[in-house]
Design a protein around this motif. Structure first.
Motif, mmCIF file in Angstrom:
data_model
loop_
_atom_site.group_PDB
_atom_site.id
_atom_site.type_symbol
_atom_site.label_atom_id
_atom_site.label_comp_id
_atom_site.label_asym_id
_atom_site.label_seq_id
_atom_site.Cartn_x
_atom_site.Cartn_y
_atom_site.Cartn_z
ATOM 1 N N GLY A 632 0.770 -1.266 0.002
ATOM 2 C CA GLY A 632 0.131 -0.047 0.105
ATOM 3 C C GLY A 632 0.711 1.217 0.056
ATOM 4 O O GLY A 632 2.045 1.222 -0.312
ATOM 5 N N GLY A 633 0.049 2.160 0.379
ATOM 6 C CA GLY A 633 0.854 3.686 0.320
ATOM 7 C C GLY A 633 -0.213 4.685 0.999
ATOM 8 O O GLY A 633 -1.094 4.565 1.207
ATOM 9 N N PHE A 634 0.512 6.110 0.952
ATOM 10 C CA PHE A 634 -0.166 6.990 1.322
ATOM 11 C C PHE A 634 0.473 8.190 0.875
ATOM 12 O O PHE A 634 1.469 8.269 0.529
ATOM 13 N N ILE A 635 -0.452 9.336 0.755
ATOM 14 C CA ILE A 635 0.104 10.713 0.413
ATOM 15 C C ILE A 635 -0.498 11.749 1.314
ATOM 16 O O ILE A 635 -1.931 11.830 1.617
ATOM 17 N N ILE A 636 0.175 12.694 2.039
ATOM 18 C CA ILE A 636 -0.191 13.610 2.926
ATOM 19 C C ILE A 636 0.123 14.942 2.309
ATOM 20 O O ILE A 636 1.306 15.163 1.830
ATOM 21 N N GLN A 637 -0.486 15.745 2.132
ATOM 22 C CA GLN A 637 -0.462 17.218 1.767
ATOM 23 C C GLN A 637 -0.872 18.197 2.684
ATOM 24 O O GLN A 637 -1.845 18.121 3.316
ATOM 25 N N PHE A 638 0.119 18.963 3.291
ATOM 26 C CA PHE A 638 -0.066 20.012 4.258
ATOM 27 C C PHE A 638 -0.978 20.901 3.360
ATOM 28 O O PHE A 638 -0.703 21.537 2.450
ATOM 29 N N ILE A 639 -1.972 21.597 4.200
ATOM 30 C CA ILE A 639 -2.924 22.753 3.518
ATOM 31 C C ILE A 639 -3.421 23.626 4.531
ATOM 32 O O ILE A 639 -3.002 23.359 5.979
#
Length: 641
Positions: A632-639
């Motif tokens: 699997g995987g993940f992506i975090i985007q700071f906003i």
């Protein structure tokens, strides 16, 4: 690009002493350390005048005593050597920007030294040494005045790796219909292991080659830099007795359809400067991933004006519609690029007919999309035909060329690459190489060289039965090996199920677009898949950069997991993938990476992990806990919202 600044250390007096004092080789300082002295390379001569070297990091042996030397057609530099001169230590500052990389601006200081040897007949050979915080390097020079073309029959350079080490190596496939192309699996080996179950018959091991040594306390990557038209691309011999890996030249049958001779030995007039043998070191695998030593040692940019060179993202129809070369299909992918704000679209095989029938290039440029087109290596090998073709393409509005099926590391091909980069730059054309060797620092010298394949990428879902099971693991190895050598055209985001069904989750596939570094990201898959994406994923694809100002390695476990922090201007992300079939816990200190942001959006697996995404938004907290799904995987985007 900034000019390289070179400072000379020590005094002329020391140099005079080395020249005229008559010291024996043993008494002369044939070593070089970085400042601070964490890395060190040491040369020594045996009683028979054979040259050896060793490499240490923080006083721990990384490369034990290993052979150096060249055997030429008229001179031998393998035994009977004596020291003529040891230069003063120099300081070389490499301060430059990369159009494509993990880090935009690089500013490194390297220590340098050159040692001159003569053989029994009085011929000279110079070994240039470099030491920096990321590793060491050396190269050979033959300084005598030109008299005739010289040849190297054999380079005996070796790399002695301890038998207890663990390695990740890729078989070097012998010449065939589509080989060598650096498109095999990186396999886990112990030094001395023979090649087992390659995708194609193989004659050696590729570089870069990755090892973990000293009971897991150090990592080392063996690589090349600054290979030009005076030398072939090199690999490692298939046999490594006792853990000694030695240099091998490109094979004579690596011709494919190119008009090459049968002579595969390096040849050149003198003086002759050969490529750098690069040894990158670190305590963590992340140190290897982030190293720029390969570009530090490559020649500075040869282009005064690089303002026209823009990294970006491209749509690409071949992966989802390999047999449809119609104008309607190409135009649909131009429209897709426009809808996602991508700067480029790639027209692959068959584009010429589609352009003649439907004007696909004019339609792309009218929509503000820069077209790139596919080409065959044989059409770009001859210098005059290549220049003429580049002028024609530029006049049509083409902005870049993907040139395929080189399948050779021969010296003539290396020379063709550099001429190709230059000729393309003269017409303001970008270059993407496929079916090719790995880069060797070339994207610094020629910033219009945006990316290259030389990777077992997502097209393997069509061709390789073992790929689905191994893909996740490979995606956590290649950033520490292939991508260190230069930009990698992995063609990410392949969700549609092909001949060999995918096992990685959809988020894993999406995350590879941010794990790999490529000057132009050529996204796989169909318009229908892109149009079906949820809004947060669509927005991520619209915002996602193709190059980075800053990268930090958070988790670096080749073959298992990788988590990176990536920044570009005001965009900030954390992206991770799992290379295993196991659920793996993730614990991150988000506050460290969230300065200036109030929230973060995380994309993980949806209800159908193979095809869907889940998006959640949270306020910034000090810690974030997650469980990696298998493959699997993940992506975090700071906003800020």
């Amino acid at each position: 690009m900034r000019n390289i600044l070179i400072y000379r250390g020590l005094t002329i007096l020391i140099g005079v002493i080395f020249l005229f004092s008559g010291f024996s080789a043993a008494s002369q300082s044939m070593d070089l350390s970085s400042k601070p002295g964490s890395t060190k390379i040491t040369l020594l001569l045996t009683k028979k005048g054979a040259l050896q070297y060793s490499v240490t990091r923080r006083n721990k042996i990384i490369i034990a005593n290993s052979p150096l030397g060249l055997n030429g057609d008229d001179q031998d530099f393998t035994t009977g050597l004596s020291v003529v001169n040891v230069s003063p230590i120099g300081v070389r500052r490499e301060n430059y920007d990369l159009k494509v990389g993990n880090v935009k601006t690089i500013d490194h200081v390297l220590q340098t030294k050159s040692i001159t040897f003569k053989n029994k007949s009085g011929a000279l050979m110079i070994i240039d040494l470099v030491a920096g915080k990321e590793g060491v390097a050396f190269r050979y020079r033959l300084p005598d005045q030109p008299k005739k073309i010289r040849a190297i029959n054999r380079e005996i350079t070796g790399f002695q790796i301890e038998r207890q080490a663990k390695g990740w190596l890729q078989p070097y496939n012998k010449a065939g219909k589509y080989t060598p192309g650096y498109e095999d699996f990186y396999v886990k080996v112990n030094p001395g292991d023979s090649i087992s179950h390659p995708r194609n018959p193989s004659v050696g091991w590729c570089m870069p080659a990755l090892f973990q040594v000293n009971d897991g306390k150090n990592w080392v990557l063996l690589a090349e830099s600054a290979t030009d038209g005076s030398f072939p691309g090199c690999h490692l011999q298939p046999n490594s007795p006792g853990g000694l890996y030695t240099i091998a030249f490109a094979e004579k049958d690596e011709k494919y359809t190119l008009p090459l001779s049968d002579n595969n030995h390096p040849t050149s007039n003198l003086p002759w400067t050969m490529p750098w043998r690069v040894i990158i070191m670190g305590e963590q695998a992340g140190d290897i991933l982030l190293s720029s030593l390969i570009t530090d040692l490559a020649p500075a940019s040869k282009l005064d004006d690089t303002s026209w060179i823009e990294p970006g993202k491209a749509t690409w129809s071949w992966w989802s519609h390999p047999d449809d070369h119609s104008p309607d299909m190409y135009n649909a992918f131009t429209d897709l690029a426009a809808s996602f704000g991508f700067g480029y679209t790639l027209f692959d095989a068959g584009w010429e007919k589609a352009n003649a029938e439907g004007g696909i290039i004019a339609k792309a440029t009218a929509r503000g999309i820069k077209p790139m087109v596919w080409g065959y290596s044989a059409a770009y090998f001859d210098a005059e035909k290549r220049k003429k073709r580049f002028k024609e393409l530029a006049a049509m509005g083409v902005k870049g060329v993907k040139i395929d099926f080189w399948c050779s590391d021969r010296q003539d091909v290396m020379a063709a690459f550099h001429s190709l980069f230059e000729d393309a730059a003269n017409e303001h054309l970008l270059i993407n190489l496929h079916g090719t060797t790995v880069p060797r620092g070339w994207h610094r010298t020629w910033p219009n060289f945006m990316t290259a394949e030389a990777v077992l990428g997502t097209e393997s879902y069509f061709y390789e039965a073992r790929y689905p099971d191994k893909a996740a693991e490979q995606n956590t190895v290649l950033p520490f090996t292939r991508n260190v050598a230069g930009p990698t055209d992995y063609t990410p985001f392949a969700l549609t199920i092909r001949k060999y069904p995918r096992l990685n989750t959809a988020v894993h596939e999406l995350a590879t677009a941010m794990i790999y570094t490529s000057g132009i990201i050529h996204f796989a898959d169909s318009k229908e898949v892109f149009d079906s994406l949820p809004v947060p994923v669509r927005n991520l694809l619209k915002d996602m950069p193709a190059t980075w100002d800053k990268t930090e390695s958070i988790v670096a476990e080749p073959g298992e997991q990788i988590i990176l922090s990536r920044q570009k201007d005001r965009l900030s992300y954390i992206v991770g993938i799992n290379g295993t079939n196991k659920v793996v816990p993730v614990n991150l200190n988000l506050a460290r990476y969230a300065k200036g942001f109030s929230k973060f959006r995380v994309i993980t697996e949806g209800g159908n992990p193979m095809m869907t995404f889940k998006t959640e938004t949270y306020p910034i907290t000090s810690t974030w806990q997650h469980a990696f799904a298998p493959k699997g995987g993940f992506i975090i985007q700071f906003i800020n919202e």
